[in-house]
Design a protein around this motif. Structure first.
Motif, PDB file in Angstrom:
ATOM      1  N   MET A 137     -42.348  38.205  63.546  1.00 32.17           N
ATOM      2  CA  MET A 137     -41.645  39.424  63.959  1.00 32.17           C
ATOM      3  C   MET A 137     -40.432  39.093  64.835  1.00 32.17           C
ATOM      4  O   MET A 137     -39.406  39.775  64.781  1.00 32.17           O
ATOM      5  CB  MET A 137     -42.605  40.381  64.677  1.00 32.17           C
ATOM      6  N   ALA A 138     -40.523  38.020  65.635  1.00 31.16           N
ATOM      7  CA  ALA A 138     -39.346  37.594  66.397  1.00 31.16           C
ATOM      8  C   ALA A 138     -38.241  37.151  65.426  1.00 31.16           C
ATOM      9  O   ALA A 138     -37.048  37.389  65.669  1.00 31.16           O
ATOM     10  CB  ALA A 138     -39.719  36.460  67.343  1.00 31.16           C
ATOM     11  N   SER A 139     -38.637  36.523  64.333  1.00 34.36           N
ATOM     12  CA  SER A 139     -37.664  36.126  63.308  1.00 34.36           C
ATOM     13  C   SER A 139     -37.099  37.359  62.606  1.00 34.36           C
ATOM     14  O   SER A 139     -35.910  37.394  62.246  1.00 34.36           O
ATOM     15  CB  SER A 139     -38.324  35.191  62.286  1.00 34.36           C
ATOM     16  N   MET A 140     -37.954  38.367  62.407  1.00 34.56           N
ATOM     17  CA  MET A 140     -37.464  39.609  61.792  1.00 34.56           C
ATOM     18  C   MET A 140     -36.444  40.304  62.699  1.00 34.56           C
ATOM     19  O   MET A 140     -35.455  40.862  62.234  1.00 34.56           O
ATOM     20  CB  MET A 140     -38.640  40.560  61.503  1.00 34.56           C
ATOM     21  N   VAL A 141     -36.680  40.240  63.996  1.00 35.93           N
ATOM     22  CA  VAL A 141     -35.737  40.816  64.962  1.00 35.93           C
ATOM     23  C   VAL A 141     -34.360  40.166  64.778  1.00 35.93           C
ATOM     24  O   VAL A 141     -33.326  40.846  64.721  1.00 35.93           O
ATOM     25  CB  VAL A 141     -36.264  40.610  66.400  1.00 35.93           C
ATOM     26  N   GLU A 142     -34.368  38.851  64.661  1.00 34.31           N
ATOM     27  CA  GLU A 142     -33.100  38.132  64.510  1.00 34.31           C
ATOM     28  C   GLU A 142     -32.488  38.396  63.131  1.00 34.31           C
ATOM     29  O   GLU A 142     -31.276  38.600  63.009  1.00 34.31           O
ATOM     30  CB  GLU A 142     -33.334  36.634  64.715  1.00 34.31           C
ATOM     31  N   ALA A 143     -33.334  38.408  62.099  1.00 34.67           N
ATOM     32  CA  ALA A 143     -32.821  38.622  60.738  1.00 34.67           C
ATOM     33  C   ALA A 143     -32.312  40.045  60.537  1.00 34.67           C
ATOM     34  O   ALA A 143     -31.359  40.278  59.780  1.00 34.67           O
ATOM     35  CB  ALA A 143     -33.909  38.302  59.715  1.00 34.67           C
ATOM     36  N   GLY A 188     -33.520  26.279  64.325  1.00 29.37           N
ATOM     37  CA  GLY A 188     -34.012  27.646  64.391  1.00 29.37           C
ATOM     38  C   GLY A 188     -33.556  28.515  63.243  1.00 29.37           C
ATOM     39  O   GLY A 188     -33.087  28.034  62.198  1.00 29.37           O
ATOM     40  N   LEU A 189     -33.658  29.815  63.455  1.00 29.64           N
ATOM     41  CA  LEU A 189     -33.379  30.751  62.363  1.00 29.64           C
ATOM     42  C   LEU A 189     -31.928  30.736  61.875  1.00 29.64           C
ATOM     43  O   LEU A 189     -31.684  30.898  60.675  1.00 29.64           O
ATOM     44  CB  LEU A 189     -33.797  32.167  62.771  1.00 29.64           C
ATOM     45  N   PRO A 190     -30.938  30.537  62.757  1.00 27.91           N
ATOM     46  CA  PRO A 190     -29.564  30.495  62.231  1.00 27.91           C
ATOM     47  C   PRO A 190     -29.401  29.441  61.126  1.00 27.91           C
ATOM     48  O   PRO A 190     -28.682  29.677  60.142  1.00 27.91           O
ATOM     49  CB  PRO A 190     -28.727  30.147  63.471  1.00 27.91           C
ATOM     50  N   ALA A 191     -30.073  28.304  61.274  1.00 26.43           N
ATOM     51  CA  ALA A 191     -29.962  27.253  60.247  1.00 26.43           C
ATOM     52  C   ALA A 191     -30.594  27.709  58.934  1.00 26.43           C
ATOM     53  O   ALA A 191     -30.093  27.387  57.848  1.00 26.43           O
ATOM     54  CB  ALA A 191     -30.635  25.970  60.739  1.00 26.43           C
ATOM     55  N   VAL A 192     -31.674  28.461  59.025  1.00 32.39           N
ATOM     56  CA  VAL A 192     -32.330  28.973  57.811  1.00 32.39           C
ATOM     57  C   VAL A 192     -31.427  30.003  57.127  1.00 32.39           C
ATOM     58  O   VAL A 192     -31.226  29.973  55.905  1.00 32.39           O
ATOM     59  CB  VAL A 192     -33.694  29.618  58.167  1.00 32.39           C
ATOM     60  N   ILE A 193     -30.865  30.895  57.926  1.00 24.38           N
ATOM     61  CA  ILE A 193     -30.021  31.956  57.360  1.00 24.38           C
ATOM     62  C   ILE A 193     -28.784  31.346  56.698  1.00 24.38           C
ATOM     63  O   ILE A 193     -28.386  31.745  55.596  1.00 24.38           O
ATOM     64  CB  ILE A 193     -29.647  32.980  58.458  1.00 24.38           C
ATOM     65  N   ARG A 194     -28.222  30.342  57.349  1.00 21.17           N
ATOM     66  CA  ARG A 194     -27.069  29.679  56.738  1.00 21.17           C
ATOM     67  C   ARG A 194     -27.466  29.043  55.409  1.00 21.17           C
ATOM     68  O   ARG A 194     -26.748  29.140  54.409  1.00 21.17           O
ATOM     69  CB  ARG A 194     -26.534  28.609  57.684  1.00 21.17           C
ATOM     70  N   ASP A 203     -25.955  32.867  49.667  1.00 22.83           N
ATOM     71  CA  ASP A 203     -25.676  34.175  49.068  1.00 22.83           C
ATOM     72  C   ASP A 203     -26.906  35.068  48.942  1.00 22.83           C
ATOM     73  O   ASP A 203     -26.793  36.219  48.509  1.00 22.83           O
ATOM     74  CB  ASP A 203     -25.043  33.981  47.684  1.00 22.83           C
ATOM     75  N   LEU A 204     -28.073  34.544  49.299  1.00 23.80           N
ATOM     76  CA  LEU A 204     -29.258  35.412  49.305  1.00 23.80           C
ATOM     77  C   LEU A 204     -29.217  36.374  50.497  1.00 23.80           C
ATOM     78  O   LEU A 204     -30.001  37.316  50.580  1.00 23.80           O
ATOM     79  CB  LEU A 204     -30.535  34.564  49.381  1.00 23.80           C
ATOM     80  N   ILE A 205     -28.295  36.108  51.416  1.00 24.40           N
ATOM     81  CA  ILE A 205     -28.183  36.928  52.632  1.00 24.40           C
ATOM     82  C   ILE A 205     -26.946  37.826  52.540  1.00 24.40           C
ATOM     83  O   ILE A 205     -25.886  37.400  52.074  1.00 24.40           O
ATOM     84  CB  ILE A 205     -28.076  36.005  53.870  1.00 24.40           C
ATOM     85  N   MET A 231     -23.621  38.824  60.330  1.00 22.60           N
ATOM     86  CA  MET A 231     -24.612  37.760  60.128  1.00 22.60           C
ATOM     87  C   MET A 231     -23.929  36.499  59.594  1.00 22.60           C
ATOM     88  O   MET A 231     -24.265  35.377  59.989  1.00 22.60           O
ATOM     89  CB  MET A 231     -25.689  38.256  59.151  1.00 22.60           C
ATOM     90  N   GLY A 232     -22.970  36.692  58.712  1.00 23.20           N
ATOM     91  CA  GLY A 232     -22.255  35.546  58.158  1.00 23.20           C
ATOM     92  C   GLY A 232     -21.457  34.813  59.223  1.00 23.20           C
ATOM     93  O   GLY A 232     -21.460  33.575  59.286  1.00 23.20           O
ATOM     94  N   GLU A 233     -20.762  35.570  60.073  1.00 23.53           N
ATOM     95  CA  GLU A 233     -19.973  34.945  61.148  1.00 23.53           C
ATOM     96  C   GLU A 233     -20.876  34.177  62.115  1.00 23.53           C
ATOM     97  O   GLU A 233     -20.556  33.085  62.572  1.00 23.53           O
ATOM     98  CB  GLU A 233     -19.179  36.013  61.906  1.00 23.53           C
TER      99      GLU A 233
END
Ligand code: FES
Length: 571
Positions: A204-210, A323-329, A333-335, A347-349
């Protein structure tokens, strides 16, 4: 300062007796007059409690938020709400998630607040705060409390929850002494913070960030790392700007934000508990989200993060790895990169240059841990309104499995018989638990990882197909079909299963089938009688009247639907 009249000025501005009253009593805390000059009033909604050990360090986090708020010219006011301590509350914190959300919602609306910083950590405190705050829709930002440091028992890294299940099964199988089991207690929880596996709190902490409702980096910084307090300080500064920008929750929590969250949940191997929580939060902001979205958007997302319960590492390792920024990066294009984040950027920036320092912990899309590992949504005559399973947490050979049912009428029945040597269980049996759903539990407890019968444990069996209308702890693992809807307590087909019935689970085909002729099921349905509710009064009676099913997020119908609640009149 924006020309817009701030909400708090309805209480604090003016020269009449009402403003006198509103200011005078506040001044008994030593607050000088200039704080009431129209600057943004920032509520710090604190789920601190010594009964919620995961959130026990939150007063200190709040102090750092206040520093940032003051620095930016705001006026911080901290207030407590109900808290939900996962390990102590009975029958289950999920029974009280909606109650806490009501406390949060009404505490925000009834007070002179222009914006809110939410402090959450332990599992249900996160969705409860987000749900309540979303129903008011002020500029809002959440800070998670952060995970505990890695557990360490002798020379072994151990994870919250995950090793409790593992060690307790080892004790049952005669592979671990009680003395060692007790010694492991203090080695597992050795710092402030929430569970440090990718359990429900970390999910849920990851969901907050995502979702963009937390600052970048929110999910993984350990609770005791000084950078957690820097984040709190910066969040305090940022929330004051959010008031000036009128950046409300509804501008952040869009459909794109939820789609990002679902895909991130798949990539991190997040908890199935994210499903009802995200459905409930979306319901509060009016974003259309349905159970199938988790499968359609997330099921084919590769698993990138190697964390317990299904992997090797823990949140502290995840933080050091990027952490999560590395996963999101990495998700590329799935994001939805244009989704807005509370820090005012997209989120991209925020993630364009996010580094990864350890490819063992965070994998690449080209070399994932698993090609597709999101949550699968099952349908069939046993779950007409859906059920979920986390395929990555199950032994692969069980993902297509057919076997005879062993049915437990409720938790007590299961606890009384699971280790009975006479239980006719084999490794191919399918364990079925009834009356463990939102109404039946009550509160849909985390009973979905039914224990393996002792005699099978001793034969070396470590996973079996288990089916229930319960939830499962995010720190658990196994071939557990969960959240079966409608639940058995209200007469869903799960209530009709009998010992020996053949059940077929086909995860690739997304089917869950009770192989019993419809005529026979009709006969059983006609003979089925509901159990009486255990609640005749109080919150339990309200809960029983208004709780919705798992596929709808288990919110109360009266909290999700209906016209907006008017702002209070200030006299
Ligand atoms: Fe609080 Fe796990 S018990 S997060």
């Amino acid at each position: 300062m924006a020309k817009r009249k701030l909400r708090s000025t309805h209480w604090f501005a003016g020269e009449g007796k009402d403003a006198f009253n509103h200011r005078s009593w506040m001044k008994n805390q030593g607050l000088p007059h200039h704080l009431f000059d129209g600057r943004p009033v920032i509520g710090i909604c604190n789920s601190w409690s010594e009964l919620t050990p995961c959130n026990a360090h939150f007063r200190k986090i709040a102090e750092h938020v206040k520093r940032g708020v003051y620095e930016a010219g705001g006026f911080p006011l901290e207030f407590p709400t109900m808290s939900l301590g996962e390990t102590l509350m009975r029958p289950t914190t999920m029974l009280f998630r909606n109650l806490m959300s009501m406390d949060v919602e009404e505490s925000i609306r009834a007070n002179p607040l222009d914006a809110v910083v939410l402090l959450a950590g332990c599992d249900k405190t996160t969705p409860a705060q987000l749900m309540g705050a979303a129903s008011v829709d002020l500029p809002t930002l959440m800070i998670s409390g952060g995970p505990m440091l890695n557990g360490r028992f002798r020379d072994e890294t151990i994870g919250s929850g995950t090793h409790v299940w593992k060690f307790s099964e080892m004790v049952r199988a005669g592979e671990m002494s009680m003395a060692d089991f007790t010694a492991a207690e203090s080695c597992m929880s050795r710092s402030a913070g929430h569970c440090m596996t990718m359990g429900t709190a970390s999910t849920m902490a990851s969901m907050v960030e995502a979702l963009g409702i937390g600052m970048p980096g929110n999910a993984a910084i350990p609770a005791v790392d000084s950078r957690r307090y820097v984040l709190a300080h910066l969040a305090g500064r940022r929330i004051v700007e959010m008031v000036k920008e009128d950046l409300r929750m509804s501008k952040i929590l869009t459909r794109k934000a939820f789609e990002n969250a679902i895909r991130v949940n798949a990539a991190i191997g997040g908890s199935t508990n994210a499903v009802p929580h995200l459905l409930a939060i979306a319901g509060r902001v009016g974003v259309p989200l349905k159970l199938e979205d988790f499968d359609e958007l997330g099921a084919r997302v590769p698993l990138l993060v190697d964390l317990m319960p299904s992997g090797r590492f823990l949140m502290e390792d995840f933080f050091y790895a990027g952490g999560l920024p590395a996963v999101i990066r990495e998700l590329g294009d799935l994001i939805h990169k244009d989704a807005l984040v509370v820090n005012g950027r997209t989120m991209g920036e925020n993630t364009a240059d996010a580094p990864c320092w350890n490819r063992e912990v965070i994998r690449t899309l080209a070399k994932p841990l698993r090609k597709s590992a999101g949550i699968a949504v099952l349908r069939g005559n046993l779950a007409p309104d859906g059920a979920v399973i986390k395929p990555g947490a199950a032994e692969p050979h069980l993902l297509r499995h057919s076997g005879p049912a062993i049915v437990f009428r409720d938790y007590n029945d299961m606890a009384a018989r699971i280790d009975d040597p006479a239980l006719p269980a084999t490794k191919d049996s399918i364990l079925v638990l009834q009356n463990a759903g939102p109404q039946g539990g009550p509160g849909m407890p985390e009973w979905g990882q039914l224990p393996i019968p002792k005699k099978l444990l001793q034969q070396g069996v470590r996973d079996m197909v288990r089916i229930s209308d319960a939830r499962m702890s995010g720190t658990s693992y196994g071939a557990c079909v969960l959240h079966v809807a409608p639940e058995s307590f209200v007469g869903g087909p799960l209530a009709l299963v009998q010992d020996g019935d053949r059940i077929s689970l086909d995860v690739p085909g997304r089917r869950l089938t009770l192989e019993v002729a419809e005529e026979e099921l009709s006969r059983r349905r006609a003979a089925w009688a509901p159990r009486p509710s255990i609640y005749g009064r109080g919150y339990g009676a309200i809960y029983a009247r208004h709780i919705m099913q798992a596929n709808e997020g288990c919110d109360f119908d009266i909290l999700r639907d209906g016209p907006p609640v008017p702002e209070p009149e200030i006299h």
